[in-house]
Design a protein around this motif. Structure first.
Motif, PDB file in Angstrom:
ATOM      1  N   SER A 213     -14.862   4.125 -30.926  1.00 37.33           N
ATOM      2  CA  SER A 213     -14.970   5.573 -31.039  1.00 37.33           C
ATOM      3  C   SER A 213     -15.927   6.118 -29.978  1.00 37.33           C
ATOM      4  O   SER A 213     -16.932   5.478 -29.653  1.00 37.33           O
ATOM      5  CB  SER A 213     -15.483   5.948 -32.425  1.00 37.33           C
ATOM      6  OG  SER A 213     -15.857   7.314 -32.479  1.00 37.33           O
ATOM      7  N   PRO A 214     -15.667   7.316 -29.453  1.00 36.75           N
ATOM      8  CA  PRO A 214     -16.643   7.946 -28.553  1.00 36.75           C
ATOM      9  C   PRO A 214     -17.998   8.174 -29.216  1.00 36.75           C
ATOM     10  O   PRO A 214     -18.994   8.391 -28.525  1.00 36.75           O
ATOM     11  CB  PRO A 214     -15.968   9.281 -28.195  1.00 36.75           C
ATOM     12  CG  PRO A 214     -14.518   9.074 -28.440  1.00 36.75           C
ATOM     13  CD  PRO A 214     -14.441   8.116 -29.580  1.00 36.75           C
ATOM     14  N   MET A 215     -18.034   8.101 -30.547  1.00 39.05           N
ATOM     15  CA  MET A 215     -19.311   8.257 -31.243  1.00 39.05           C
ATOM     16  C   MET A 215     -20.295   7.153 -30.879  1.00 39.05           C
ATOM     17  O   MET A 215     -21.505   7.315 -31.050  1.00 39.05           O
ATOM     18  CB  MET A 215     -19.086   8.279 -32.749  1.00 39.05           C
ATOM     19  CG  MET A 215     -18.456   9.560 -33.276  1.00 39.05           C
ATOM     20  SD  MET A 215     -19.435  11.035 -32.918  1.00 39.05           S
ATOM     21  CE  MET A 215     -20.859  10.732 -33.959  1.00 39.05           C
ATOM     22  N   ALA A 216     -19.798   6.020 -30.369  1.00 38.97           N
ATOM     23  CA  ALA A 216     -20.708   4.950 -29.927  1.00 38.97           C
ATOM     24  C   ALA A 216     -21.606   5.445 -28.804  1.00 38.97           C
ATOM     25  O   ALA A 216     -22.766   5.035 -28.698  1.00 38.97           O
ATOM     26  CB  ALA A 216     -19.903   3.734 -29.471  1.00 38.97           C
ATOM     27  N   GLU A 217     -21.078   6.310 -27.978  1.00 44.60           N
ATOM     28  CA  GLU A 217     -21.883   6.906 -26.912  1.00 44.60           C
ATOM     29  C   GLU A 217     -22.885   7.901 -27.483  1.00 44.60           C
ATOM     30  O   GLU A 217     -24.066   7.902 -27.123  1.00 44.60           O
ATOM     31  CB  GLU A 217     -20.956   7.590 -25.908  1.00 44.60           C
ATOM     32  CG  GLU A 217     -21.662   8.279 -24.760  1.00 44.60           C
ATOM     33  CD  GLU A 217     -20.662   8.888 -23.791  1.00 44.60           C
ATOM     34  OE1 GLU A 217     -20.037   8.111 -23.035  1.00 44.60           O
ATOM     35  OE2 GLU A 217     -20.490  10.128 -23.804  1.00 44.60           O
ATOM     36  N   ARG A 218     -22.413   8.738 -28.377  1.00 45.17           N
ATOM     37  CA  ARG A 218     -23.280   9.757 -28.989  1.00 45.17           C
ATOM     38  C   ARG A 218     -24.426   9.115 -29.762  1.00 45.17           C
ATOM     39  O   ARG A 218     -25.581   9.547 -29.674  1.00 45.17           O
ATOM     40  CB  ARG A 218     -22.424  10.630 -29.903  1.00 45.17           C
ATOM     41  CG  ARG A 218     -23.164  11.399 -30.964  1.00 45.17           C
ATOM     42  CD  ARG A 218     -23.843  12.665 -30.457  1.00 45.17           C
ATOM     43  NE  ARG A 218     -24.490  13.337 -31.571  1.00 45.17           N
ATOM     44  CZ  ARG A 218     -23.869  14.148 -32.433  1.00 45.17           C
ATOM     45  NH1 ARG A 218     -22.567  14.376 -32.307  1.00 45.17           N
ATOM     46  NH2 ARG A 218     -24.526  14.730 -33.409  1.00 45.17           N
ATOM     47  N   MET A 219     -24.129   8.061 -30.516  1.00 40.03           N
ATOM     48  CA  MET A 219     -25.167   7.396 -31.308  1.00 40.03           C
ATOM     49  C   MET A 219     -26.248   6.803 -30.417  1.00 40.03           C
ATOM     50  O   MET A 219     -27.449   6.936 -30.695  1.00 40.03           O
ATOM     51  CB  MET A 219     -24.524   6.309 -32.177  1.00 40.03           C
ATOM     52  CG  MET A 219     -23.649   6.849 -33.289  1.00 40.03           C
ATOM     53  SD  MET A 219     -22.590   5.573 -34.021  1.00 40.03           S
ATOM     54  CE  MET A 219     -23.822   4.445 -34.658  1.00 40.03           C
ATOM     55  N   ALA A 220     -25.840   6.156 -29.337  1.00 43.22           N
ATOM     56  CA  ALA A 220     -26.815   5.550 -28.427  1.00 43.22           C
ATOM     57  C   ALA A 220     -27.631   6.626 -27.719  1.00 43.22           C
ATOM     58  O   ALA A 220     -28.849   6.470 -27.532  1.00 43.22           O
ATOM     59  CB  ALA A 220     -26.098   4.669 -27.414  1.00 43.22           C
ATOM     60  N   LEU A 221     -26.988   7.714 -27.349  1.00 47.80           N
ATOM     61  CA  LEU A 221     -27.710   8.789 -26.671  1.00 47.80           C
ATOM     62  C   LEU A 221     -28.719   9.439 -27.601  1.00 47.80           C
ATOM     63  O   LEU A 221     -29.842   9.761 -27.187  1.00 47.80           O
ATOM     64  CB  LEU A 221     -26.721   9.827 -26.136  1.00 47.80           C
ATOM     65  CG  LEU A 221     -27.328  10.925 -25.260  1.00 47.80           C
ATOM     66  CD1 LEU A 221     -27.948  10.335 -23.993  1.00 47.80           C
ATOM     67  CD2 LEU A 221     -26.276  11.981 -24.900  1.00 47.80           C
ATOM     68  N   ASP A 222     -28.351   9.628 -28.863  1.00 46.38           N
ATOM     69  CA  ASP A 222     -29.295  10.195 -29.834  1.00 46.38           C
ATOM     70  C   ASP A 222     -30.538   9.320 -29.962  1.00 46.38           C
ATOM     71  O   ASP A 222     -31.662   9.824 -30.002  1.00 46.38           O
ATOM     72  CB  ASP A 222     -28.622  10.346 -31.199  1.00 46.38           C
ATOM     73  CG  ASP A 222     -27.723  11.565 -31.283  1.00 46.38           C
ATOM     74  OD1 ASP A 222     -27.939  12.514 -30.499  1.00 46.38           O
ATOM     75  OD2 ASP A 222     -26.816  11.582 -32.131  1.00 46.38           O
ATOM     76  N   ARG A 223     -30.330   8.010 -30.035  1.00 40.96           N
ATOM     77  CA  ARG A 223     -31.490   7.120 -30.111  1.00 40.96           C
ATOM     78  C   ARG A 223     -32.357   7.230 -28.873  1.00 40.96           C
ATOM     79  O   ARG A 223     -33.586   7.335 -28.949  1.00 40.96           O
ATOM     80  CB  ARG A 223     -31.035   5.664 -30.276  1.00 40.96           C
ATOM     81  CG  ARG A 223     -32.226   4.730 -30.483  1.00 40.96           C
ATOM     82  CD  ARG A 223     -32.156   3.379 -29.883  1.00 40.96           C
ATOM     83  NE  ARG A 223     -31.866   3.218 -28.489  1.00 40.96           N
ATOM     84  CZ  ARG A 223     -32.012   2.064 -27.847  1.00 40.96           C
ATOM     85  NH1 ARG A 223     -32.481   1.003 -28.493  1.00 40.96           N
ATOM     86  NH2 ARG A 223     -31.701   1.956 -26.574  1.00 40.96           N
ATOM     87  N   ASP A 224     -31.719   7.222 -27.711  1.00 41.05           N
ATOM     88  CA  ASP A 224     -32.470   7.292 -26.475  1.00 41.05           C
ATOM     89  C   ASP A 224     -33.253   8.601 -26.368  1.00 41.05           C
ATOM     90  O   ASP A 224     -34.407   8.618 -25.915  1.00 41.05           O
ATOM     91  CB  ASP A 224     -31.531   7.151 -25.278  1.00 41.05           C
ATOM     92  CG  ASP A 224     -31.006   5.737 -25.111  1.00 41.05           C
ATOM     93  OD1 ASP A 224     -31.362   4.869 -25.932  1.00 41.05           O
ATOM     94  OD2 ASP A 224     -30.242   5.501 -24.152  1.00 41.05           O
ATOM     95  N   MET A 225     -32.638   9.704 -26.790  1.00 41.58           N
ATOM     96  CA  MET A 225     -33.329  10.995 -26.710  1.00 41.58           C
ATOM     97  C   MET A 225     -34.556  11.022 -27.616  1.00 41.58           C
ATOM     98  O   MET A 225     -35.588  11.606 -27.269  1.00 41.58           O
ATOM     99  CB  MET A 225     -32.378  12.130 -27.066  1.00 41.58           C
ATOM    100  CG  MET A 225     -31.253  12.350 -26.052  1.00 41.58           C
ATOM    101  SD  MET A 225     -31.813  12.663 -24.354  1.00 41.58           S
ATOM    102  CE  MET A 225     -31.787  11.018 -23.649  1.00 41.58           C
ATOM    103  N   ALA A 226     -34.467  10.382 -28.774  1.00 45.37           N
ATOM    104  CA  ALA A 226     -35.628  10.322 -29.660  1.00 45.37           C
ATOM    105  C   ALA A 226     -36.763   9.537 -29.009  1.00 45.37           C
ATOM    106  O   ALA A 226     -37.940   9.937 -29.077  1.00 45.37           O
ATOM    107  CB  ALA A 226     -35.227   9.693 -30.992  1.00 45.37           C
ATOM    108  N   LEU A 227     -36.431   8.431 -28.351  1.00 46.16           N
ATOM    109  CA  LEU A 227     -37.463   7.619 -27.706  1.00 46.16           C
ATOM    110  C   LEU A 227     -38.023   8.317 -26.471  1.00 46.16           C
ATOM    111  O   LEU A 227     -39.215   8.196 -26.170  1.00 46.16           O
ATOM    112  CB  LEU A 227     -36.888   6.252 -27.330  1.00 46.16           C
ATOM    113  CG  LEU A 227     -36.503   5.358 -28.510  1.00 46.16           C
ATOM    114  CD1 LEU A 227     -35.860   4.071 -28.022  1.00 46.16           C
ATOM    115  CD2 LEU A 227     -37.709   5.048 -29.377  1.00 46.16           C
TER     116      LEU A 227
END
Length: 429
Positions: A213-227
């Motif tokens: 799913s394209p959500m795999a990209e969104r999930m990783a980006l959300d984590r990175d933005m938090a860090l």
């Protein structure tokens, strides 16, 4: 001195495309002269000025390609600095920003210095190397960022190997922040992406391909933005390919985070239907997305939300591509096809040349602190002269790259490079 006379001048800083002339002196731009100026006629008469008739052609800053893989050390049979440099010059790329996903990885000053020496000796364009973020790109131990930066590393990235341990990644971001170093990440959740080769949906299911799913990209980006918010580090996403990721990117910008994003040219010009015949030259990482996602990415580039367009040049030999689609290696070459493929967006009316050049040249140069990407007095004389309308049929056998894995083989394209100059020296044409 060289006078480029009668060209359409692309100025990505000013956002203009207008006729005029440009004068170079040695390795720098001396003057940008508007059409109709009496200075042009005076320069034509000077014996110390070599004039190039550019009537009907376009002159722009050389492309700064962020994310090129040159397979030295370790896999020189796929691509060398000599062949990559020749391909880049033919494609109007004057600066290659190279990836550290080599064998061994570029994770020590010694390996970085070896790469810099080979590039200086063999490549006819500028080469700016990046270094790995963790040892052997394994995601466990941070590299010596300070020493590698002193040795010339422009940025730090583990490429498509995601640092899954958030504590390790946060430590890397924090250390990079202290040294004002840029971290480049590949936003894909590895657990969801592992073993897949297509974007999830009805099309992938009908062809029996394992998908993500394209959500795999969104999930990783959300984590990175938090860090990134926690560490205040400088961060660049190598490829944003899904519309679901754009809100997270917009939110990070609104919150004042130092975040930029890029996209490979193949995800801007191709979609998931192109893998329908199981042609492995279309197997990319991340996989090609839906047409709706592709159009959203084009709009994001035109609007400036996505900052950088690059080739994501990834050479693979015939043996690694002549396999069943699921087993074949990912990636495509793009040094010589980046320009004509990107011009498809201009010919389609999605953006104009100054906007495209902002993403191809100005923004990547600025992000890495390089002096290029500009058509202004005092800027480096890294230039590309091209005919944006010249038609041709792409034949992969004619590519200068050692590897020929282009998805554009046999495609009708427009845009031919007439000449490329690096530091005022003509390297192609």
């Amino acid at each position: 001195m060289i006078l480029f006379d009668g060209a359409t001048l692309i100025d990505p800083e000013g956002g203009t495309a207008r006729p005029g002339a440009l004068l170079t002196d040695g390795d720098t731009i001396r003057a940008v002269i508007p059409e109709g100026s009496g200075a042009i006629a005076d320069l034509r008469r000077r014996e110390d000025v070599a004039a190039i008739d550019c009537t009907g052609l376009t002159l722009a800053p050389g492309i700064v390609d962020l994310g090129v893989k040159v397979s030295e050390p370790g896999e020189r049979h796929k691509e060398s600095f000599r062949t990559a440099g020749r391909a880049a010059a033919r494609g109007g790329i004057t600066t290659m920003v190279t990836r550290p996903d080599t064998d061994p990885a570029i994770d020590t000053p010694e390996v970085l210095e070896f790469v810099a020496r080979r590039a200086s000796a063999d490549a006819m364009v500028r080469v700016v190397p990046m270094a790995a973020l963790t040892r052997d790109r394994a995601g466990r131990e941070m590299v010596e960022i300070g020493l590698l930066r002193d040795a010339g590393a422009a940025a730090f990235t583990d490429c498509d190997r995601v640092v899954t341990d958030s504590r390790v990644f946060a430590r890397c971001l924090g250390y990079a922040r202290a040294l004002d170093a840029l971290v480049i990440a590949h936003p894909q959740d590895p657990g969801l992406s592992r073993g897949t080769c297509a974007t999830s949906g009805r099309f992938a299911s009908l062809r029996g391909l394992p998908s993500v799913s394209p959500m795999a990209e969104r999930m990783a980006l959300d984590r990175d933005m938090a860090l990134v918010e926690m560490t205040e580090a400088r961060y660049h996403a190598d490829q944003i390919t899904s519309s679901r990721s754009l809100p997270a990117l917009e939110r990070a910008r609104r919150n004042g985070l130092d975040v930029t994003a890029g996209i490979g040219i193949h995800h801007l010009t191709l979609n998931e239907f192109d893998i329908g015949d199981y042609r492995t030259f279309f197997k990319l990482k991340p996989p090609l997305r839906s047409e709706d996602d592709r159009q959203a990415m084009v709009e994001a580039v035109a609007g400036g939300l996505i900052d950088v367009v690059c080739s994501m040049h990834t050479p693979q030999d015939e043996e690694s591509k002549r396999l069943p689609f699921e087993e074949a290696a990912s990636g495509a070459v793009g040094l010589e096809t980046l320009l004509p493929a990107a011009l498809r967006l201009v010919h389609a009316g999605a953006m104009d040349l100054p906007v495209l050049w902002r993403a191809l040249s100005l923004n990547p140069a600025r992000r890495l602190g390089l002096p290029g990407g500009r058509l202004a007095e005092g800027a480096p004389a890294d230039l590309i002269l091209f005919d944006p309308d010249a038609p041709f049929v792409m034949d992969r056998a004619t590519l200068a790259s050692k590897s020929k894995n282009t998805p554009f083989d046999g495609a009708r394209m427009q845009g031919r490079v007439v000449g490329t100059w690096v530091g005022g020296v003509r390297v192609h044409g």
